[in-house]
Every structure is written in C-alpha cells, then in structure tokens.
Design a protein around this motif. Structure first.
Motif, PDB file in Angstrom:
ATOM      1  N   MET A   1       0.847  -1.195   0.000  1.00 33.27           N
ATOM      2  CA  MET A   1       0.000   0.000   0.000  1.00 33.27           C
ATOM      3  C   MET A   1       0.881   1.244   0.000  1.00 33.27           C
ATOM      4  SD  MET A   1      -3.037   1.451   0.093  1.00 33.27           S
ATOM      5  CE  MET A   1      -4.238   0.215   0.600  1.00 33.27           C
ATOM      6  N   ILE A   2       0.478   2.241  -0.756  1.00 35.25           N
ATOM      7  CA  ILE A   2       1.196   3.518  -0.804  1.00 35.25           C
ATOM      8  C   ILE A   2       0.577   4.443   0.235  1.00 35.25           C
ATOM      9  CG2 ILE A   2       1.777   5.507  -2.229  1.00 35.25           C
ATOM     10  CD1 ILE A   2       1.505   3.588  -4.660  1.00 35.25           C
ATOM     11  N   ASN A   3       1.404   4.943   1.143  1.00 36.87           N
ATOM     12  CA  ASN A   3       0.948   5.854   2.190  1.00 36.87           C
ATOM     13  C   ASN A   3       1.210   7.292   1.768  1.00 36.87           C
ATOM     14  OD1 ASN A   3       0.338   3.693   4.114  1.00 36.87           O
ATOM     15  ND2 ASN A   3       2.556   3.439   4.232  1.00 36.87           N
ATOM     16  N   ILE A   4       0.166   8.100   1.799  1.00 39.97           N
ATOM     17  CA  ILE A   4       0.309   9.526   1.505  1.00 39.97           C
ATOM     18  C   ILE A   4      -0.065  10.308   2.747  1.00 39.97           C
ATOM     19  CG2 ILE A   4      -0.559  11.471   0.164  1.00 39.97           C
ATOM     20  CD1 ILE A   4      -0.800   9.673  -2.212  1.00 39.97           C
ATOM     21  N   TYR A   5       0.867  11.151   3.188  1.00 42.36           N
ATOM     22  CA  TYR A   5       0.646  11.984   4.362  1.00 42.36           C
ATOM     23  C   TYR A   5       0.632  13.448   3.924  1.00 42.36           C
ATOM     24  CZ  TYR A   5       2.183   7.677   6.677  1.00 42.36           C
ATOM     25  OH  TYR A   5       2.327   6.374   7.082  1.00 42.36           O
ATOM     26  N   VAL A   6      -0.512  14.090   4.081  1.00 41.29           N
ATOM     27  CA  VAL A   6      -0.629  15.521   3.792  1.00 41.29           C
ATOM     28  C   VAL A   6      -0.305  16.274   5.076  1.00 41.29           C
ATOM     29  CG1 VAL A   6      -2.140  17.361   2.995  1.00 41.29           C
ATOM     30  CG2 VAL A   6      -2.380  15.054   2.037  1.00 41.29           C
ATOM     31  N   LEU A   7       0.659  17.181   5.005  1.00 41.79           N
ATOM     32  CA  LEU A   7       1.137  17.879   6.196  1.00 41.79           C
ATOM     33  C   LEU A   7       0.384  19.195   6.368  1.00 41.79           C
ATOM     34  CD1 LEU A   7       4.999  17.293   5.793  1.00 41.79           C
ATOM     35  CD2 LEU A   7       3.236  15.789   6.784  1.00 41.79           C
ATOM     36  N   GLY A   8      -0.539  19.218   7.316  1.00 40.37           N
ATOM     37  CA  GLY A   8      -1.347  20.399   7.539  1.00 40.37           C
ATOM     38  C   GLY A   8      -0.708  21.374   8.511  1.00 40.37           C
ATOM     39  N   PHE A   9      -1.057  22.625   8.396  1.00 35.91           N
ATOM     40  CA  PHE A   9      -0.553  23.674   9.273  1.00 35.91           C
ATOM     41  C   PHE A   9      -1.542  24.831   9.265  1.00 35.91           C
ATOM     42  CE2 PHE A   9       1.356  23.850   5.066  1.00 35.91           C
ATOM     43  CZ  PHE A   9       1.020  25.128   4.629  1.00 35.91           C
ATOM     44  N   ASP A  10      -1.532  25.631  10.314  1.00 33.60           N
ATOM     45  CA  ASP A  10      -2.429  26.782  10.392  1.00 33.60           C
ATOM     46  C   ASP A  10      -2.180  27.746   9.242  1.00 33.60           C
ATOM     47  OD1 ASP A  10      -3.558  25.751  12.656  1.00 33.60           O
ATOM     48  OD2 ASP A  10      -2.542  27.104  14.055  1.00 33.60           O
ATOM     49  N   ALA A  42      -6.364   2.991  -3.996  1.00 32.65           N
ATOM     50  CA  ALA A  42      -4.959   2.862  -4.366  1.00 32.65           C
ATOM     51  C   ALA A  42      -4.023   3.391  -3.288  1.00 32.65           C
ATOM     52  CB  ALA A  42      -4.704   3.610  -5.676  1.00 32.65           C
ATOM     53  N   PHE A  43      -4.531   4.270  -2.422  1.00 31.58           N
ATOM     54  CA  PHE A  43      -3.672   4.930  -1.450  1.00 31.58           C
ATOM     55  C   PHE A  43      -4.281   4.905  -0.051  1.00 31.58           C
ATOM     56  CE2 PHE A  43      -3.085   7.094  -5.542  1.00 31.58           C
ATOM     57  CZ  PHE A  43      -1.708   7.006  -5.704  1.00 31.58           C
ATOM     58  N   ASN A  44      -3.412   4.867   0.933  1.00 28.01           N
ATOM     59  CA  ASN A  44      -3.800   5.121   2.312  1.00 28.01           C
ATOM     60  C   ASN A  44      -3.453   6.580   2.586  1.00 28.01           C
ATOM     61  OD1 ASN A  44      -4.319   4.945   5.137  1.00 28.01           O
ATOM     62  ND2 ASN A  44      -2.152   4.511   5.498  1.00 28.01           N
ATOM     63  N   VAL A  45      -4.461   7.425   2.706  1.00 28.07           N
ATOM     64  CA  VAL A  45      -4.242   8.867   2.816  1.00 28.07           C
ATOM     65  C   VAL A  45      -4.535   9.327   4.236  1.00 28.07           C
ATOM     66  CG1 VAL A  45      -4.734  11.116   1.798  1.00 28.07           C
ATOM     67  CG2 VAL A  45      -5.084   9.035   0.444  1.00 28.07           C
ATOM     68  N   GLN A  46      -3.589  10.054   4.819  1.00 34.79           N
ATOM     69  CA  GLN A  46      -3.768  10.588   6.163  1.00 34.79           C
ATOM     70  C   GLN A  46      -3.341  12.051   6.213  1.00 34.79           C
ATOM     71  OE1 GLN A  46      -2.993   8.091   9.676  1.00 34.79           O
ATOM     72  NE2 GLN A  46      -2.011   6.629   8.300  1.00 34.79           N
ATOM     73  N   LEU A  47      -4.046  12.791   7.034  1.00 33.09           N
ATOM     74  CA  LEU A  47      -3.716  14.191   7.282  1.00 33.09           C
ATOM     75  C   LEU A  47      -2.978  14.291   8.609  1.00 33.09           C
ATOM     76  CD1 LEU A  47      -3.971  17.222   6.624  1.00 33.09           C
ATOM     77  CD2 LEU A  47      -6.250  17.171   7.678  1.00 33.09           C
ATOM     78  N   ALA A  48      -1.829  14.943   8.609  1.00 28.46           N
ATOM     79  CA  ALA A  48      -1.013  15.072   9.819  1.00 28.46           C
ATOM     80  C   ALA A  48      -0.855  16.548  10.186  1.00 28.46           C
ATOM     81  CB  ALA A  48       0.362  14.442   9.600  1.00 28.46           C
ATOM     82  N   SER A  49      -0.635  16.787  11.470  1.00 32.74           N
ATOM     83  CA  SER A  49      -0.351  18.145  11.927  1.00 32.74           C
ATOM     84  C   SER A  49       0.558  18.080  13.147  1.00 32.74           C
ATOM     85  CB  SER A  49      -1.646  18.890  12.294  1.00 32.74           C
ATOM     86  OG  SER A  49      -2.194  18.383  13.496  1.00 32.74           O
ATOM     87  N   ASP A  50       1.095  19.211  13.539  1.00 31.59           N
ATOM     88  CA  ASP A  50       1.939  19.277  14.727  1.00 31.59           C
ATOM     89  C   ASP A  50       1.103  18.946  15.965  1.00 31.59           C
ATOM     90  OD1 ASP A  50       4.146  19.721  16.321  1.00 31.59           O
ATOM     91  OD2 ASP A  50       3.931  21.897  16.344  1.00 31.59           O
ATOM     92  N   GLN A  51       1.529  17.938  16.706  1.00 33.86           N
ATOM     93  CA  GLN A  51       0.853  17.477  17.920  1.00 33.86           C
ATOM     94  C   GLN A  51      -0.595  17.040  17.662  1.00 33.86           C
ATOM     95  OE1 GLN A  51       1.659  19.897  21.503  1.00 33.86           O
ATOM     96  NE2 GLN A  51       3.037  21.123  20.239  1.00 33.86           N
ATOM     97  N   ALA A  52      -0.889  16.710  16.421  1.00 34.89           N
ATOM     98  CA  ALA A  52      -2.235  16.259  16.027  1.00 34.89           C
ATOM     99  C   ALA A  52      -3.317  17.274  16.376  1.00 34.89           C
ATOM    100  CB  ALA A  52      -2.556  14.898  16.648  1.00 34.89           C
ATOM    101  N   LYS A  53      -2.959  18.544  16.374  1.00 30.66           N
ATOM    102  CA  LYS A  53      -3.931  19.600  16.658  1.00 30.66           C
ATOM    103  C   LYS A  53      -4.763  19.894  15.421  1.00 30.66           C
ATOM    104  CE  LYS A  53      -1.165  22.037  20.171  1.00 30.66           C
ATOM    105  NZ  LYS A  53      -0.458  23.311  20.500  1.00 30.66           N
ATOM    106  N   ASN A  54      -6.002  20.358  15.640  1.00 29.89           N
ATOM    107  CA  ASN A  54      -6.826  20.781  14.520  1.00 29.89           C
ATOM    108  C   ASN A  54      -6.119  21.869  13.726  1.00 29.89           C
ATOM    109  OD1 ASN A  54      -8.796  19.007  15.265  1.00 29.89           O
ATOM    110  ND2 ASN A  54     -10.329  20.554  15.772  1.00 29.89           N
ATOM    111  N   ILE A  55      -6.297  21.818  12.416  1.00 32.99           N
ATOM    112  CA  ILE A  55      -5.653  22.775  11.519  1.00 32.99           C
ATOM    113  C   ILE A  55      -6.611  23.917  11.242  1.00 32.99           C
ATOM    114  CG2 ILE A  55      -4.651  23.048   9.210  1.00 32.99           C
ATOM    115  CD1 ILE A  55      -4.301  19.833   9.438  1.00 32.99           C
TER     116      ILE A  55
END
Length: 216
Positions: A1-10, A42-55
């Motif tokens: 599986m291809i992992n895609i991590y979108v890096l969120g920020f304020d 086709a992808f495992n998509v996850q949204l990430a942020s600093d300390q898992a805080k809401n963006i």
C-alpha cells in the motif's frame, strides 16, 4: 500500500488539503463506481499536523488530522522499512503570511529533512514550496511556485533553480507544483507514477479535469 501523508498547518489553503485528499482517496474508486466495477483504493491517505492539533485554515475552516508529525517521525525511525510500502509527503499551499508560516512550523520543516534523508517522495504545492525550500531539501535543485511569488522566492532562495513558468517540476524524489489548483496536476502525476497512467486518466475523467497541463 502507498501511504500519503498531507502535512497540515495553520493558515494553509483548505482546498489544497481537502482537494488532494479527495483525489488520492478516490483514485481507483470513483471511476470504478461509474463503470459499475469493483472499487479498489490505491492509497492510504492521512492528514497530519503538529501534535495532532486541529488545523485552522486560512478560510477559518478547521480540519481534524489523523496523526501527528511525531507519529510520522516514528515511522521514519522504524526499521527495516516494509519493501511493499512507499511513503509520500505532500505540503499544501500557504494561504497566510509566508514568513509567519515558516517561523511557526519548525517541526514540519524538520520532518521534511528527515523524510528526504531516507528517500521518501516529497511534493509541495504553490507557496507550500517555500517550506520545502526553507528545509534545505531543494538546494541546488529545480523547483516552481506560484507565479506571483517568483521574485520573493528567488530573493529568499538564490541557491534553488526556480522555473516559475513550469506548472510542475521534478528533481530526484521532489515534486513542486505551481499556483492555484495545480495540486490537481500534481496529484494526477503522482497517481500516474505510483500506480499507472490509466488510473491517472480515469481519475481525471471522473473528476472532469484536464490532464497534463504544462505551464502557468
């Protein structure tokens, strides 16, 4: 599986996050449904942020992440890597003041350095490429950004070969997309390279978007 991590920020542009998440999550799904075929994500998509805080996006929309940057660092540090998996980081558009965003995101910048060191694919969209540049991973490489920020990018990062006329650049494992909704083009290119061209074309047709635009 291809992992895609979108890096969120304020102060990120919300559509550059939610849009590309939709594109990847529905590759192999929407077209198949239209054609009455079995779906296959086709992808495992996850949204990430600093300390898992809401963006807190620039339009005041709040997005809840799946994981933290620290979680991704644990993935980076784990060994050995699964040879059947590949990992891609995606940095969305900066919607607010660029310097403020750079100052407020040292963990994201450090994560980009670590991911680049171990060979993960890294992709940035529009002004999000300022974060890639700030991390140093674009030094000596080709890149693009929103055409309206060409002068500022060149002034900040003279060591980078900026090609602001191009919609997408690729240098080794780093992809940069230009302004606006160029994340569509970026996402389709990643789908084509990670899965196959046919899946990218099917996804473009399902979303009713043009594929393979070349310039801004």
């Amino acid at each position: 599986m291809i992992n895609i991590y979108v890096l969120g920020f304020d102060q990120a542009l919300a559509s550059a996050i939610t849009g590309i998440v939709d594109l990847f999550a529905l590759a192999g799904v929407t077209w198949n449904r239209i054609q009455h075929q079995e779906t296959a994500m086709a992808f495992n998509v996850q949204l990430a942020s600093d300390q898992a805080k809401n963006i807190q996006c620039i339009n005041n929309l709040q997005l809840a992440p799946h994981c933290s940057f620290k979680d991704l660092e644990h993935v980076l540090d784990s060994a050995p890597s699964n040879p059947n998996e590949s990992n891609i980081l995606v940095v969305p558009t900066i919607g607010g003041p660029i310097q403020q965003t750079l100052d407020n995101n040292p963990q994201l910048i450090q994560l980009l350095r670590k991911a680049h060191k171990v060979g993960w694919t890294i992709a940035g969209n529009c002004t999000g490429n300022f974060l890639l540049a700030e991390s140093g991973i674009l030094d000596g490489k080709s890149a693009t950004t929103h055409w309206g920020f060409e002068s500022e990018f060149k002034q900040r990062f003279p060591q980078i070969v900026l090609k602001a006329d191009q919609l997408i650049t690729r240098d080794e494992n780093i992809f940069c997309a230009g302004g606006g909704i160029a994340w569509f083009d970026l996402g389709l290119l990643i789908i084509a390279r990670s899965i196959d061209f046919e899946t990218a074309m099917q996804t473009a047709k399902a979303f009713v978007i043009d594929y393979r635009r070349d310039s801004q």
